[in-house]
Motif scaffolding. Structure first.
Motif, PDB file in Angstrom:
ATOM      1  N   TYR A 132     -69.633 -73.808 -56.109  1.00  0.00           N
ATOM      2  CA  TYR A 132     -70.358 -74.008 -57.366  1.00  0.00           C
ATOM      3  C   TYR A 132     -69.820 -73.069 -58.449  1.00  0.00           C
ATOM      4  O   TYR A 132     -69.525 -73.489 -59.566  1.00  0.00           O
ATOM      5  N   LYS A 133     -69.661 -71.809 -58.108  1.00  0.00           N
ATOM      6  CA  LYS A 133     -69.245 -70.803 -59.089  1.00  0.00           C
ATOM      7  C   LYS A 133     -67.804 -70.999 -59.568  1.00  0.00           C
ATOM      8  O   LYS A 133     -67.535 -70.999 -60.754  1.00  0.00           O
ATOM      9  N   PHE A 134     -66.873 -71.161 -58.639  1.00  0.00           N
ATOM     10  CA  PHE A 134     -65.464 -71.194 -59.020  1.00  0.00           C
ATOM     11  C   PHE A 134     -64.948 -72.575 -59.397  1.00  0.00           C
ATOM     12  O   PHE A 134     -64.030 -72.688 -60.202  1.00  0.00           O
ATOM     13  N   PHE A 135     -65.500 -73.614 -58.822  1.00  0.00           N
ATOM     14  CA  PHE A 135     -64.953 -74.944 -59.064  1.00  0.00           C
ATOM     15  C   PHE A 135     -65.871 -75.833 -59.894  1.00  0.00           C
ATOM     16  O   PHE A 135     -65.630 -77.026 -60.026  1.00  0.00           O
ATOM     17  N   ARG A 136     -66.920 -75.227 -60.442  1.00  0.00           N
ATOM     18  CA  ARG A 136     -67.805 -75.902 -61.374  1.00  0.00           C
ATOM     19  C   ARG A 136     -68.386 -77.216 -60.832  1.00  0.00           C
ATOM     20  O   ARG A 136     -68.506 -78.196 -61.547  1.00  0.00           O
ATOM     21  N   THR A 137     -68.700 -77.219 -59.562  1.00  0.00           N
ATOM     22  CA  THR A 137     -69.380 -78.370 -58.971  1.00  0.00           C
ATOM     23  C   THR A 137     -70.870 -78.052 -58.958  1.00  0.00           C
ATOM     24  O   THR A 137     -71.251 -76.889 -59.027  1.00  0.00           O
TER      25      THR A 137
END
Length: 166
Positions: A132-137
């Motif tokens: 969620y944090k790094f790949f904006r999912t």
């Protein structure tokens, strides 16, 4: 020599960091977390011996870490793909794989192996948060993606462990 003010692109730096550092690390963490679940849970449910499950998990985490380090490091040179130095990428992936496997192996040092199930769940939530944090999912999508794989693996290995116990 390039002048930094003319060639610095923060978004390209971020993308390179994600591609060359975060993605190999997260890939390793996920692989280690998921691939070591099967032998650990099969062994603990077959033997009801948490210490045996610990050694099984430790051996699996070590083997998976070395395997993933070589696999990632030898997958490409990084020249054509822009994925960076293969030795560093392999080390990041292998280290992540080992850590992912060993984090939910350590609770089997506690005689009550039910604590390990809680730790494995927390670890899967943490992996979902990293995606969620790094790949904006979305967190929910990441959580479902990670936990569905974990649930399938635990279910299959638990069935094998129960069958082995007779």
């Amino acid at each position: 020599m390039r002048h930094p003010s003319f060639h610095h692109h923060p978004e390209l730096d971020r993308q390179s960091f994600l591609l060359q550092r975060v993605q190999p690390g997260l890939s390793g963490l996920m692989d280690g977390s998921l691939s070591t679940l099967a032998p650990i849970f099969a062994v603990v449910l077959a033997t009801h011996e948490p210490l045996t499950a610990f050694y099984t998990g430790l051996a699996t985490a070590l083997g998976a870490g070395v395997s993933m380090a070589f696999s990632e490091g030898l997958s490409d040179t990084g020249d054509l793909t822009g994925r960076g130095n293969p030795a560093l990428r392999g080390a990041i992936t292998g280290g992540g794989t080992f850590l992912g496997g060993v984090f939910h192996t350590l609770p089997f040092l506690i005689p009550n192996y039910h604590a390990a199930i809680v730790v494995a769940t927390v670890e899967l939530v943490f992996l979902a948060w990293l995606r969620y944090k790094f790949f904006r999912t979305s967190f929910l999508r990441s959580f479902v993606s990670v936990t569905v794989g974990g649930a399938i693996i635990v279910s299959l290995s638990a069935a094998l462990g129960v069958a082995a116990a007779g």
